[in-house]
Design an enzyme around this catalytic site. Structure first.
Site, mmCIF file in Angstrom:
data_model
loop_
_atom_site.group_PDB
_atom_site.id
_atom_site.type_symbol
_atom_site.label_atom_id
_atom_site.label_comp_id
_atom_site.label_asym_id
_atom_site.label_seq_id
_atom_site.Cartn_x
_atom_site.Cartn_y
_atom_site.Cartn_z
ATOM 1 N N ARG A 85 0.841 -1.196 0.000
ATOM 2 C CA ARG A 85 0.000 0.000 0.000
ATOM 3 C C ARG A 85 0.873 1.242 0.000
ATOM 4 O O ARG A 85 1.762 1.393 0.826
ATOM 5 C CB ARG A 85 -0.918 0.013 1.223
ATOM 6 C CG ARG A 85 -1.627 1.331 1.528
ATOM 7 C CD ARG A 85 -2.847 1.537 0.646
ATOM 8 N NE ARG A 85 -3.403 2.872 0.736
ATOM 9 C CZ ARG A 85 -4.415 3.237 1.515
ATOM 10 N NH1 ARG A 85 -4.964 2.371 2.321
ATOM 11 N NH2 ARG A 85 -4.867 4.475 1.470
ATOM 12 N N ARG A 94 -5.496 1.528 -4.562
ATOM 13 C CA ARG A 94 -4.660 0.912 -3.534
ATOM 14 C C ARG A 94 -4.736 -0.599 -3.615
ATOM 15 O O ARG A 94 -5.761 -1.149 -3.986
ATOM 16 C CB ARG A 94 -5.041 1.417 -2.145
ATOM 17 C CG ARG A 94 -6.312 0.966 -1.531
ATOM 18 C CD ARG A 94 -7.575 1.762 -1.649
ATOM 19 N NE ARG A 94 -7.567 3.158 -1.874
ATOM 20 C CZ ARG A 94 -8.087 4.065 -1.084
ATOM 21 N NH1 ARG A 94 -8.646 3.707 0.033
ATOM 22 N NH2 ARG A 94 -8.087 5.316 -1.396
ATOM 23 N N ASP A 97 -6.798 -1.610 1.545
ATOM 24 C CA ASP A 97 -7.153 -0.529 2.466
ATOM 25 C C ASP A 97 -7.875 -1.169 3.646
ATOM 26 O O ASP A 97 -8.823 -1.930 3.449
ATOM 27 C CB ASP A 97 -8.068 0.470 1.755
ATOM 28 C CG ASP A 97 -8.407 1.679 2.603
ATOM 29 O OD1 ASP A 97 -7.567 2.095 3.411
ATOM 30 O OD2 ASP A 97 -9.517 2.223 2.435
ATOM 31 N N ASP A 99 -9.692 -0.148 7.287
ATOM 32 C CA ASP A 99 -10.200 0.954 8.106
ATOM 33 C C ASP A 99 -10.977 0.431 9.295
ATOM 34 O O ASP A 99 -11.822 -0.460 9.143
ATOM 35 C CB ASP A 99 -11.140 1.857 7.294
ATOM 36 C CG ASP A 99 -10.437 2.659 6.232
ATOM 37 O OD1 ASP A 99 -9.358 3.204 6.528
ATOM 38 O OD2 ASP A 99 -10.963 2.747 5.113
#
Length: 164
Positions: A85, A94, A97, A99
């Site tokens: 990344r 990307r 990812d 989160d």
């Protein structure tokens, strides 16, 4: 083994290379400190914010951990880095990812981390898979995740299937 005390929901996405393989490699990188309990189905979603990029594969993971939010964020960034990344363009393409969307029922506000994730309530790529795990969880205005996700039915979200 002691039971892990905290439940978190992690959004995971990829839109470069073999997207499914990146999702699998990311989940394989989780260790004993962050244990996956369940995964929502994978959805292919149109990009948001920066539209000129490939579609994403997205899902949400329910995990158990003893890590505090900033420690969990650091662990997720380490996985992202290990999978190539690069943070070159905000909202850009990307390899992977990760989160933190939710962490127990806590509200967290640091410069580098806000929980609940500040943009999750208006993003199909989060709400649609999250609704498979916690449909009755309440969001803004007391609306359920399922109700919020239903607003995106047929709008840039396609069911791909399961990760495992």
């Amino acid at each position: 083994m002691t039971s892990l005390r905290h439940t978190a929901y992690i959004g995971i996405g990829s839109n470069l290379g073999d997207r499914l393989q990146y999702l699998r490699r990311a989940t394989d990188a989780f260790d004993a400190e962050v244990q996956i309990v369940r995964a929502a189905p994978i959805f292919e979603t149109d990009p948001v914010e920066l539209l000129d990029q490939p579609a994403f594969f997205n899902t949400v993971l329910e995990v158990r951990t003893d890590l505090r939010p900033l420690e969990l964020l650091a662990a997720l960034h380490e996985i992202e880095h290990g999978l190539g990344r690069e943070r070159l363009i905000r909202f850009g393409p990307r390899t992977v990812d990760l989160d933190i969307l939710l962490y127990d029922d806590e509200y967290v506000c640091f410069q580098s981390l806000q929980i609940p994730h500040p943009r999750m309530w208006r993003r199909a790529f989060v709400l649609v898979p999250l609704a498979h795990l916690v449909p009755n969880r309440r969001g803004p205005g007391g609306r359920t995740v399922a109700d919020l996700a239903a607003e995106f039915h047929g709008r840039g979200v396609r069911d791909v299937g399961c990760l495992w």
